[in-house]
Design an enzyme around this catalytic site. Structure first.
Site, PDB file in Angstrom:
ATOM      1  CB  SER A   1       3.076  -3.211  -5.536  1.00  0.00           C
ATOM      2  OG  SER A   1       2.130  -1.994  -6.459  1.00  0.00           O
TER       3      SER A   1
ATOM      4  CE1 TYR B   1       8.057  -2.034  -6.334  1.00  0.00           C
ATOM      5  CE2 TYR B   1       6.376  -1.527  -6.989  1.00  0.00           C
ATOM      6  CZ  TYR B   1       7.149  -1.675  -5.433  1.00  0.00           C
ATOM      7  OH  TYR B   1       6.351  -1.897  -4.674  1.00  0.00           O
TER       8      TYR B   1
ATOM      9  CE  LYS C   1       6.940  -5.164  -3.298  1.00  0.00           C
ATOM     10  NZ  LYS C   1       7.546  -5.245  -2.364  1.00  0.00           N
TER      11      LYS C   1
HETATM   12  P1  NAD Z   1       9.966   2.497   2.597  1.00  0.00           P
HETATM   13  O1  NAD Z   1      10.902   2.617   1.520  1.00  0.00           O
HETATM   14  O2  NAD Z   1       9.632   3.865   2.783  1.00  0.00           O
HETATM   15  O3  NAD Z   1      10.779   1.245   3.483  1.00  0.00           O
HETATM   16  C1  NAD Z   1      11.026   0.033   2.854  1.00  0.00           C
HETATM   17  C2  NAD Z   1      11.689  -0.279   4.141  1.00  0.00           C
HETATM   18  O4  NAD Z   1      13.004  -1.313   3.696  1.00  0.00           O
HETATM   19  C3  NAD Z   1      12.989   0.941   4.349  1.00  0.00           C
HETATM   20  O5  NAD Z   1      13.133   1.241   5.878  1.00  0.00           O
HETATM   21  C4  NAD Z   1      14.130   0.082   3.610  1.00  0.00           C
HETATM   22  O6  NAD Z   1      15.281   0.871   4.622  1.00  0.00           O
HETATM   23  C5  NAD Z   1      13.888  -1.191   4.463  1.00  0.00           C
HETATM   24  N1  NAD Z   1      14.458  -1.537   3.342  1.00  0.00           N
HETATM   25  C6  NAD Z   1      14.429  -1.699   1.508  1.00  0.00           C
HETATM   26  N2  NAD Z   1      15.238  -2.858   1.488  1.00  0.00           N
HETATM   27  C7  NAD Z   1      16.070  -3.577   2.220  1.00  0.00           C
HETATM   28  C8  NAD Z   1      16.531  -4.918   2.257  1.00  0.00           C
HETATM   29  N3  NAD Z   1      17.527  -5.417   1.402  1.00  0.00           N
HETATM   30  N4  NAD Z   1      17.441  -5.636   3.877  1.00  0.00           N
HETATM   31  C9  NAD Z   1      16.703  -4.875   4.820  1.00  0.00           C
HETATM   32  N5  NAD Z   1      15.903  -3.591   4.845  1.00  0.00           N
HETATM   33  C10 NAD Z   1      15.704  -3.360   3.763  1.00  0.00           C
HETATM   34  O7  NAD Z   1       8.689   2.314   1.399  1.00  0.00           O
HETATM   35  P2  NAD Z   1       7.281   2.323   2.219  1.00  0.00           P
HETATM   36  O8  NAD Z   1       6.393   2.942   1.114  1.00  0.00           O
HETATM   37  O9  NAD Z   1       7.247   1.686   3.158  1.00  0.00           O
HETATM   38  O10 NAD Z   1       6.531   0.663   1.453  1.00  0.00           O
HETATM   39  C11 NAD Z   1       6.930  -0.523   2.374  1.00  0.00           C
HETATM   40  C12 NAD Z   1       6.723  -1.865   1.170  1.00  0.00           C
HETATM   41  O11 NAD Z   1       5.076  -1.592   0.916  1.00  0.00           O
HETATM   42  C13 NAD Z   1       7.880  -2.006   0.160  1.00  0.00           C
HETATM   43  O12 NAD Z   1       7.721  -3.639   0.173  1.00  0.00           O
HETATM   44  C14 NAD Z   1       6.730  -1.327  -0.952  1.00  0.00           C
HETATM   45  O13 NAD Z   1       7.333  -2.158  -2.297  1.00  0.00           O
HETATM   46  C15 NAD Z   1       5.347  -1.778  -1.055  1.00  0.00           C
HETATM   47  N6  NAD Z   1       4.403  -1.095  -1.427  1.00  0.00           N
HETATM   48  C16 NAD Z   1       4.835   0.046  -1.410  1.00  0.00           C
HETATM   49  C17 NAD Z   1       3.454   1.667  -1.409  1.00  0.00           C
HETATM   50  C18 NAD Z   1       3.732   2.632  -2.023  1.00  0.00           C
HETATM   51  O14 NAD Z   1       3.668   3.433  -2.971  1.00  0.00           O
HETATM   52  N7  NAD Z   1       4.712   3.205  -0.264  1.00  0.00           N
HETATM   53  C19 NAD Z   1       2.721   0.856  -2.693  1.00  0.00           C
HETATM   54  C20 NAD Z   1       3.007  -0.391  -3.035  1.00  0.00           C
HETATM   55  C21 NAD Z   1       3.204  -1.857  -2.293  1.00  0.00           C
END
Ligand code: NAD
Ligand code: UDP
Length: 351
Positions: free
Chosen positions: A123, A147, A151
């Protein structure tokens, strides 16, 4: 390639799965459904015309992961994390356990089963309050909440594994502000309640689910005083993951910004959303949100050179696709109720 997509039932992972299948990859989703839903998995199958395999499991469960990975995979894409900054300040141990301990278990399981390629979701939060914009990958890293610390630690773990094992390759992708939805309106971001991010909150105001947007500060040193961010369409992000997988055929450890290279203010997002939805978005200026910074946008040139990738979609398209998803799914996947009522399935079960 045969790819295990950890966190593939979530927002970005579900869109990446559709892109991966369209490129001819075989996908298995591994997700504990803490935020993701099986509805997203069903929509991936519907959109791609392939019956996608789903394993309900936690990445901290190394035994379950090894059982799945031993079926034979060429790569893992690791989306599975908790991601809400404000929540991470209240529950730091939960965030380090889920994100960092989960990543250690995943790396151990990959080592035990000989899986050598990893694409990792990082991120722009790792840059904290940047000295300058646009941000390059070699800018100082300053995590300022649990958070973003998690990361940074995950990034470092992956880099150390790459250094220790030259046969292991990784792409660490630093997303800026993911937004938008699949153009079909079938998949999008389900905030599971009141959103904390701008774009889903604005969508809910447009839909009448929230009465107004609270704009967190109008006294930043930006063109209109509100915070500026680099919003990137989730379909562009999905495309970058397919290209990152190809890059890993060459080996190495790559850290790449994924953004458009252009920033928009909160009020510019509001205006674009009003334009595409035809709805008025009432807003009120309130205090700055603690921990927010004035301006964040990417220098995405390394991703362009390394992956041959650049973002295709602009802000208006992101708003239009987000609005289509919102209009077709006023209550998201209705996952909040489903998650509360769903009995715990045994880790590792196939769906
Ligand atoms: P999201 O919450 O929609 O998806 C994350 C998925 O991971 C979910 O389906 C959740 O059930 C699963 N998960 C979480 N912990 C778990 C575990 N211990 N074991 C198995 N499954 C698990 O989030 P997203 O927006 O799709 O984000 C995906 C990735 O991108 C994350 O790593 C997040 O930190 C990163 N990210 C997201 C954003 C954003 O704004 N959406 C920005 C930068 C980085
Ligand atoms: N923001 C806002 N009201 C909201 C949510 C966000 O004014 O209800 C602002 C926030 O202050 C920031 C921008 O919108 O300037 C993007 O915030 P978001 O939480 O979506 O992303 P991040 O802060 O992680 O970049």
């Amino acid at each position: 390639m045969r790819v295990l997509v950890c966190g593939g039932a979530g927002f970005i992972g579900s869109h990446a799965c559709v892109a991966l299948i369209a490129q001819g990859h075989e996908v298995v989703i591994y997700d504990n459904l803490s935020h993701g839903t099986t509805s997203a998995v069903d929509h991936i199958s519907q959109l791609s015309g392939v019956d996608v395999r789903f394993v309900q499991g936690d990445i901290r469960d190394r035994t379950a992961l090894e059982a799945v990975l031993s079926m034979g995979f060429d790569a893992v894409i690791h989306f599975a994390a908790l991601k809400i900054m404000s929540e991470s300040c209240r529950f730091p141990l939960l965030y380090f356990d889920n994100n960092v301990a989960g990543t250690i278990a995943l790396l151990q399981a990959m080592q035990a089963t000989g899986v050598q390629r990893l694409v990792f979701s990082s991120s722009a939060a790792v840059y904290g309050d940047p000295d300058a914009v646009p941000i390059k990958e070699d800018a100082p890293l300053r995590a300022c909440n649990p958070y973003s610390h998690s990361k940074l630690v995950m990034e470092r773990l992956i880099e150390e594994v790459c250094e220790a094992r030259p046969s292991f390759s990784a792409a660490i992708l630093r997303y800026f502000n993911p937004a938008g939805a699949h153009p079909s309106g079938l998949m999008g971001e389900d905030p599971c309640g009141v959103p904390t991010n701008l774009m889903p909150y604005v969508s809910q105001v447009a839909a009448g689910l929230q009465d107004r947007l609270h704009v967190f500060g109008d006294d930043y040193p930006t063109r209109d005083g509100t915070g500026v961010r680099d919003y990137i369409h989730v379909m562009d992000l999905a495309d970058a993951h397919t290209k990152a997988l190809e890059l890993l055929r060459q080996g190495g450890c790559h850290v790449l910004n994924l953004g458009t290279g252009r920033g928009y203010s909160v009020l510019e997002v509001v205006s674009a959303f009003e334009q595409v939805s035809g709805c008025r978005i009432p807003f009120e200026i309130v205090e700055r949100r603690p921990g927010d910074v004035a301006e964040v946008w990417a220098d995405p040139s390394r991703a362009e050179q390394t992956l041959g990738w650049h973002a295709q979609y602009d802000l208006v398209r992101m708003c239009a696709d987000a609005w289509r998803w919102q209009s077709m799914h006023p209550n998201g996947y209705q996952s909040a109720q489903v998650i509360e009522l769903r009995p715990a399935a045994p880790s590792g079960g196939l769906h």
